[in-house]
Write an enzyme that holds these catalytic residues in place. Structure first.
Site, PDB file in Angstrom:
ATOM      1  N   CYS A 382       0.841  -1.197   0.000  1.00 16.55           N
ATOM      2  CA  CYS A 382       0.000   0.000   0.000  1.00 16.55           C
ATOM      3  C   CYS A 382       0.879   1.252   0.000  1.00 16.55           C
ATOM      4  CB  CYS A 382      -0.993  -0.059   1.158  1.00 16.55           C
ATOM      5  SG  CYS A 382      -2.430   0.968   0.859  1.00 16.55           S
ATOM      6  N   HIS A 508      -3.615  -5.028   0.527  1.00 13.11           N
ATOM      7  CA  HIS A 508      -3.033  -5.575   1.760  1.00 13.11           C
ATOM      8  C   HIS A 508      -3.139  -7.099   1.771  1.00 13.11           C
ATOM      9  CE1 HIS A 508      -2.491  -1.804   4.038  1.00 13.11           C
ATOM     10  NE2 HIS A 508      -3.480  -1.379   3.268  1.00 13.11           N
ATOM     11  N   GLU A 510      -1.649  -9.135   3.530  1.00 14.51           N
ATOM     12  CA  GLU A 510      -1.501  -9.733   4.869  1.00 14.51           C
ATOM     13  C   GLU A 510      -2.842 -10.148   5.477  1.00 14.51           C
ATOM     14  OE1 GLU A 510      -0.978  -6.583   4.060  1.00 14.51           O
ATOM     15  OE2 GLU A 510      -1.323  -5.161   5.701  1.00 14.51           O
TER      16      GLU A 510
HETATM   17  N1  GLN Z   1      -1.938   6.736   2.866  1.00 16.34           N
HETATM   18  C1  GLN Z   1      -2.016   5.976   1.663  1.00 16.34           C
HETATM   19  C2  GLN Z   1      -3.384   6.093   1.018  1.00 16.34           C
HETATM   20  O1  GLN Z   1      -4.318   6.485   1.657  1.00 16.34           O
HETATM   21  C3  GLN Z   1      -1.709   4.519   1.931  1.00 16.34           C
HETATM   22  C4  GLN Z   1      -2.752   3.818   2.718  1.00 16.34           C
HETATM   23  C5  GLN Z   1      -2.285   2.515   3.294  1.00 16.34           C
HETATM   24  O2  GLN Z   1      -1.100   2.235   3.275  1.00 16.34           O
HETATM   25  N2  GLN Z   1      -3.202   1.725   3.829  1.00 16.34           N
HETATM   26  O3  GLN Z   1      -3.545   5.757  -0.140  1.00 16.34           O
END
Ligand code: GLN
Length: 557
Positions: A382, A508, A510
């Protein structure tokens, strides 16, 4: 047959592992061929944990349907096959939100709306909803007995026993039996008090899971049984273990499942925990160690990356390795000179996880550059994918001030910018791209080799995205976009083909890794990291041998 219920409450102190206990009971019942579902009630007033600080609440676990939930749901998914959704996690805030909406609509036909019966009915309805099409629904009540805010939930489960009877409901209470060093004794008083508290609200526990650092002798068990009004066999030693994946085995040894089935009048097959036994065997018999450095912002508080840590453990177990994880504070790398490199040396793999806000971004970029230039396997999740794109734009393409508009709204090169579907949305709660979305993988890429297929589905939680305007310059310089949404709108995965293992994903992974089904991205990252480490160690040894045989050394003698 309608489902039976197991209610899990906690006493004495928080953090006794109620969530793990509920998950482990689910695991044991599945090992006997039963179908289970699990749910958690969180007594706080926030509608969901989505807007809470990771320091306060720990990780926000995201389900396929995009609910932002308590991290205990992560344990439920890792230990069982239950398919969780927003129906599996309720807070007081969300219960009240429903009730107030009904009241405004006039659904209560002019009646006074009260905690009993309206709030308790709403809670019971939520329980019944997840209990469809399963044999047993396991319901965890967050908080500790005696908390004011958990009272309506306690009252609701008391009523469930009244409604459904003893054969269909089971109360499991997780409590603490501390060893007091000065007296050299295990103390049962806190447990007695906690059960007294439960009794005062009309709940007699059927099984006590006693958290303790040593086995409870027969006399201690019979003392607890006598004072707490239950059978001696129902006093369970829930001994501390080095690996959380051992908990189902510990419970099995103590006969927790046999007891639950007996009390609930359920006939089930013999338990088969062989796959869990294999996992625990691997935990205690690794062939070697793999060293991973996580560079992030909330690193001092491990709970904020619970699923990530577990997914890395699963990846390591898949290779029979022990995971050594070091959390590196991103801001601490921003030393202004090259000294930060010393902090990054010695890792077999480097990972930048998800995160929000500006703090530590420059440090993450330095770590990514280090991994890219030193051929250290890199995994960006992310925010870790977004920063990898920024680093590449700055240091390879030469777009000096490239950034995400999240960290620098005035940047001349918005390589990462606000999701197009979210423009104009300023509210914080639940306003992200959330939950499972399909992704198409480019054949012939590392991502393709890792997944072994071209269509995947992964869970998301973000507000910013890769800006396709920069696709041309970045890909011309060697970045490969290896995954996108099927309609091509969003970039989901990037990689560097001329690096041994450099991969970033907007989602994600995970959240979907389990000990028995390690996620392919984590398995592959750990595999590459271990290989890199082995190579580095071999090179170092050769260098040392060469050093030893250098002629000038001989001459110096
Ligand atoms: N802050 C970034 C976004 O909002 C990444 C978000 C995250 O890593 N969950 O896109």
């Amino acid at each position: 047959m309608p489902a039976k219920y197991i209610f899990v409450t906690g006493g004495v102190v928080s953090s006794l592992g109620k969530g793990l206990a509920a998950a482990s009971i689910g695991c044991l019942l599945e090992s006997r061929g039963l179908k289970v579902n699990l749910m958690k009630f969180d007594p706080y007033l926030n509608v969901d944990p989505g807007t809470m600080s990771p320091f306060q609440h720990g990780e926000v676990f995201v389900t396929d349907d995009g609910a932002e939930t308590d991290l205990d749901l992560g344990h439920y998914e890792r230990y069982t096959h239950a398919r969780l959704s927003r129906d599996n996690n309720w807070t007081t805030g969300r219960i009240y939100e429903q009730i107030i909406a009904k009241e405004r609509r006039g659904d209560y036909l002019g009646k006074t709306v009260q905690v009993i019966p309206h709030v308790t009915n709403e809670i019971k309805a939520a329980m019944k909803k997840v209990a469809q099409e399963v044999d047993v629904a396991i319901v965890e009540i967050g908080g500790t007995v005696g908390d004011i805010e958990s009272l309506p939930f306690m009252e609701a489960i008391r009523q469930m026993r009244q409604e459904l009877g003893r054969e269909n409901t089971l109360f499991v209470h997780v409590t603490l039996v501390p060893f007091i060093a000065a007296a050299q004794e295990l103390k049962t008083k806190p447990t007695q008090h906690s059960v007294k508290e439960l009794l005062s609200i009309g709940i007699q526990p059927d099984i006590l899971l006693c958290r303790t650092d040593r086995f409870l002798a027969k006399d201690i068990k019979s003392k607890i049984a006598l004072f707490c009004n239950l059978e001696e066999e129902a006093v369970i030693t829930a001994k501390d273990v080095a690996s959380i994946y051992e908990v189902p085995l510990v419970f099995a040894n103590e006969g927790v499942d046999t007891l639950a089935l007996k009390y609930l009048h359920i006939e089930a097959k013999e338990r088969d925990l062989s796959r869990w036994e294999d996992i625990v065997h691997r935990v205690y018999n690794p062939k070697d160690t793999v060293m991973i450095g996580i560079v992030g912002k909330y690193v001092e508080y491990e709970d904020s990356y619970k699923s990530l840590k577990e997914a890395l453990v699963h990846g390591a177990l898949a290779h029979n390795l022990k995971l050594q994880l070091n959390w590196i504070e991103a801001e601490g790398l921003e030393t202004g000179d090259k000294s930060y490199e010393a902090q990054l040396e010695g890792y077999d793999g480097i990972l930048v996880p998800g995160g929000f806000g500006k703090r530590g971004i420059e440090g993450m970029l330095m770590a990514i550059r280090y991994a890219r230039e030193h051929n250290v396997p890199y995994f960006g999740i992310c925010l870790g994918m977004q920063t990898a794109c920024i680093e590449f734009a700055r240091n390879v393409v030469g777009l000096e001030k490239a950034n995400s508009s999240e960290f620098d709204p005035a940047t001349p090169h918005r390589v990462i910018y606000k999701l197009r579907e979210l423009r104009g949305v300023e509210e914080l709660g639940g306003t992200m791209r959330l939950g499972a979305w399909p992704c198409k993988i480019e054949p012939g890429t590392l991502a393709h080799r890792v997944y072994g297929k071209v269509e995947i589905s992964e869970r998301h939680r973000h507000r910013y995205e890769f800006n396709r305007e920069y696709e041309e310059p970045l890909t011309a310089a060697g970045l490969r976009i290896s995954g996108s949404t099927p309609d091509g709108t969003y970039v989901e995965m990037v990689e560097l083909p001329d690096h041994p293992h450099f991969i970033g994903c907007q989602f994600h992974p995970e959240f979907k890794s389990k000990p028995l089904e390690p996620h392919p991205l984590f398995k592959s990252f750990i595999g590459a990291a271990y290989e890199h480490g082995q190579k580095r160690r071999a090179e170092k040894e050769t260098a040392e041998v060469e050093m030893f045989h250098r002629p000038e050394k001989v001459g110096q003698r």
